[in-house]
Design an enzyme around this catalytic site. Structure first.
Site, PDB file in Angstrom:
ATOM      1  N   CYS A  88       0.841  -1.202   0.000  1.00 59.57           N
ATOM      2  CA  CYS A  88       0.000   0.000   0.000  1.00 59.57           C
ATOM      3  C   CYS A  88       0.875   1.252   0.000  1.00 59.57           C
ATOM      4  CB  CYS A  88      -0.962  -0.061   1.185  1.00 59.57           C
ATOM      5  SG  CYS A  88      -2.364   1.047   1.023  1.00 59.57           S
ATOM      6  N   HIS A 196      -2.983  -6.066   1.306  1.00 56.64           N
ATOM      7  CA  HIS A 196      -2.343  -6.095   2.627  1.00 56.64           C
ATOM      8  C   HIS A 196      -2.184  -7.509   3.168  1.00 56.64           C
ATOM      9  CE1 HIS A 196      -2.399  -1.756   3.586  1.00 56.64           C
ATOM     10  NE2 HIS A 196      -3.402  -1.742   2.731  1.00 56.64           N
ATOM     11  N   GLU A 198      -0.354  -8.373   5.597  1.00 53.21           N
ATOM     12  CA  GLU A 198      -0.213  -8.317   7.069  1.00 53.21           C
ATOM     13  C   GLU A 198      -1.565  -8.262   7.778  1.00 53.21           C
ATOM     14  OE1 GLU A 198       0.127  -5.885   5.078  1.00 53.21           O
ATOM     15  OE2 GLU A 198      -0.544  -4.008   5.972  1.00 53.21           O
TER      16      GLU A 198
END
Lengths: 226, 81
Positions: A88, A196, A198
């Site tokens: 991002c 994302h 994570e």
């Protein structure tokens, strides 16, 4: 053997550093906090550039961050082969720093997009994607207003011909050219993507999947086998 | 003292959805005869000294380094006044 040490960078306005550090620890690596204002990579084996709104996205996303003191250390280290993953805002910073080609611009719809997104891992030879199967389709969260990947025709052709498109959207959320969600550099140590990983590492928090773990197990595998 | 203006625009081949949204809004507001809108950024740089060639070179370097992302944007530099 000591654990692999993965640095997680925090800029003013970074949001996802704690999730990234947690994901690093979940796979058994050590998360090392790195501060934007330090000229110090603390001897880490790899670096994760997390998402957020560093420096408030002033001027352009990532435009100020790329000149942070830490980046003066990170840019030459990445050019010399240090594994770096940007997600991002981290991807935007990597493009502004010219570690990756092209740029990320306002979503074609002008809407901020926040959803679970199916993507395809098209390159499994990078430091960050070696745990995935060829053309494996996974689901990761996306959340961005400026994620439309653009590059000139020659760059785009070179990315495709060289196998540098690492992650491709299945159902384009933002108008990115060629449905590009993530790319790598020539050497494959630097990877940037808008989704994302994570945020997709634990069922408990209602993530759409735990598919994001693959990025973290990949870097661990790469570092342990190095 | 001099003021130098740097205009930064998306390159013509780069889609400008913000400009398009403005163009679509104008007829609704009663403005007709507009075929397209492109949106850009304007920087006003106040110099300590005169806008001589050395100063303009420095401003061009600023534009190249920070004000514009030349992967997707073009810039122009001019002296105001």
């Amino acid at each position: 053997m000591s654990a692999a040490r993965v640095g997680v960078v925090t800029f003013p306005g970074t949001l996802d550093d704690q999730d990234a550090a947690r994901a690093v620890r979940l796979v058994g690596a050590e998360a090392v906090p790195l501060w934007h204002a330090d000229h110090d990579l603390k001897g880490v084996d790899a670096v994760f550039l997390p998402g957020g709104f560093s420096y408030g996205d002033y001027l352009r996303c990532g435009a100020i961050s790329r000149f942070a003191p830490l980046m003066e250390e990170l840019i030459p280290a990445a050019r010399a082969g240090l594994p770096v993953l940007g997600t991002c805002n981290g991807f935007q910073i990597l493009c502004e720093a010219h570690l990756l080609p092209g740029a990320l611009t306002r979503n074609a719809s002008l809407h901020y997009v926040c959803r679970d997104q199916k993507v395809r891992i098209e390159q499994t030879g990078t430091a960050w994607t070696n745990s995935f199967g060829a053309d494996q389709e996974i689901v990761l969260p996306v959340k961005h207003g400026e994620g439309r990947y653009v590059a000139d025709t020659d760059t785009l052709a070179a990315l495709e011909a060289g196998g540098h498109v690492v992650v491709r959207y299945v159902g384009n959320p933002n108008g990115s050219m060629n449905d590009i969600a993530g790319i790598r550099n020539e050497a494959g140590n630097v990877v940037g993507l808008m989704p994302h990983p994570e945020h997709a590492v634990e069922d408990l928090v209602g993530a759409p999947s735990t598919d994001g773990l693959g990025f973290f197990t990949s870097i661990l595998k790469k570092l342990v086998n190095a | 003292m001099a003021r130098v203006i740097v205009d930064v625009m998306l390159k013509p081949e780069i889609l400008d959805p913000q400009g398009q949204a403005i163009a679509r809004a104008l007829p609704r507001l009663g403005f007709s005869g507009v075929s397209a809108v492109r949106q850009g950024k304007r920087f006003e740089i106040e110099l300590d000294g005169p806008a001589d060639e050395a100063a303009l070179d420095s401003v061009r370097k600023m534009a190249e380094t920070l004000l514009a992302n030349t992967v997707i944007e073009d810039y122009t530099v001019r002296v105001e006044g």
